[in-house]
Enzyme design. Sequence first.
Site, mmCIF file in Angstrom:
data_model
loop_
_atom_site.group_PDB
_atom_site.id
_atom_site.type_symbol
_atom_site.label_atom_id
_atom_site.label_comp_id
_atom_site.label_asym_id
_atom_site.label_seq_id
_atom_site.Cartn_x
_atom_site.Cartn_y
_atom_site.Cartn_z
ATOM 1 N N CYS A 123 0.806 -1.230 0.000
ATOM 2 C CA CYS A 123 0.000 0.000 0.000
ATOM 3 C C CYS A 123 0.837 1.276 0.000
ATOM 4 C CB CYS A 123 -0.960 -0.006 1.190
ATOM 5 S SG CYS A 123 -2.188 -1.321 1.086
ATOM 6 N N HIS A 265 -3.070 6.719 4.834
ATOM 7 C CA HIS A 265 -3.651 5.465 4.361
ATOM 8 C C HIS A 265 -4.713 4.996 5.350
ATOM 9 C CE1 HIS A 265 -4.138 1.696 2.391
ATOM 10 N NE2 HIS A 265 -3.763 1.011 3.453
ATOM 11 N N ASN A 295 -10.798 0.131 1.985
ATOM 12 C CA ASN A 295 -9.344 0.173 1.860
ATOM 13 C C ASN A 295 -8.985 -0.006 0.388
ATOM 14 O OD1 ASN A 295 -6.590 -0.253 1.867
ATOM 15 N ND2 ASN A 295 -6.645 -2.052 3.198
#
Length: 337
Positions: A123, A265, A295
Site C-alpha cells: 500500500c 492510508h 481500503n
Amino acid sequence: MQPAATARIGITAVGAQLPARRLTSQQLQDEITAGGRLRLPERTFEKATGIVTRHFAADDEYASTLALGAARRALAARGLDPLDLDLLLFASATRDVAEPATAHLVQAELGSRAHALDVSNACNSFLNGIDLARSMILAGRARRALVVTGETPSRAMRRDPSGAEQFRAGFAGYTFGDAGAAVVVEAVERGGILDVETETASQHWETGGIPGGGSRHPRGDEYSYFRGGGTELRGVFEKIGLDILTRVAARTGLGWDDYARVLVHQVTVPYLERFVEATGVPEEKLVVTVPELGNVASATIGVQLDRIRDELASGDKVLMIGLGGGVSLMTMVWEAS
C-alpha cells in the site's frame, strides 16, 4: 537533461478513477454468507470496520483500466499530451499480469512512449512511485513523469470461505475496495516535495499479504487470497510509526497547524480513530474516505489528494502518511505551487 542543483520537484496535476459498480458492506456480507456457510449478525462487516460502501471493478475492468482513467484525468488537468511524458511508473500493489510490467499495458492504451516500469511495495507503492519519479528527475533521467496506480484488491478477497477458520484468516480482505489514481511529477518554480522519510521493518513481512503469483506459490487458487491479521499489522505500525512523525517534525520544524491537510492510508474506521488518538492529528485536517470507499490500497492517498486539490492554495502544505505491508511506513511533505 541535468536539472539545476536547486531544482524543485512537485506534483502539478492529479486524477482519480472509481469503478461504477458500488455495493454496501451488507450486500458483500450477504454474498459471503450465501448458502448458509456462515451465519453472521446483520451489519457485522459495517460495525466491525466502519465501511459502509465500496466500489468494485467490473469483470472487464482491471488494474490498468483504473490507472488509465486516472492518468487521462491528470493529463487533462495539466493540459498535457501523452507524448509529453518521458517516464511512466505504474506504482501499485495490484498488477494485470505477472509479466510484462503493467506500466506497458497502461502506456499502450495511453499512447505515450516514455520509459515505463512498475514499482511495487504494497500500500506504499504510490508514494514510493512519486519519490522515485522525483529522484529520477533530480538525477537528470527524466523531465516529466506520470505516476499511476490501479488497485483491484477486491479480487484477492475470499468470496466463498468454507467455514469460520477461513473467514477469520481472510477477514482483513473484506475491507477492500477498488480505485485508481495518478499524478504528474515535474519541476516547479516554488513549493514542491519538501521532505521524504521512510521506516521499514521487513522482519514482519509475513504479517499479511497475498502469497500466490511468485516463485514460492506460482499457481493455486488457495494462495491467491489476501490473508493476515489487521490487529498485528496495526501493532507494528504503532510501534514504529510515531518515531517517523517525530523525526519529520524535528527536521522540517512543521507541526500539525502548519499543514492544510493530512492524508493518511486508511484501512478501517477504528484503525483511523486509533491513528488520531496516537498521533494527536486534528481530525479536521484529515480527508476521510474509508467509510465510503473501503481500503483502496495504494490508491488511498491519490484519491484523497484528488478530492482536495482544488481547495489548496499556493503555499499550502500537505503531509502524506503511507502504511504498507512488508512492513513499511513513508511520509511525504508537499507544498502546493
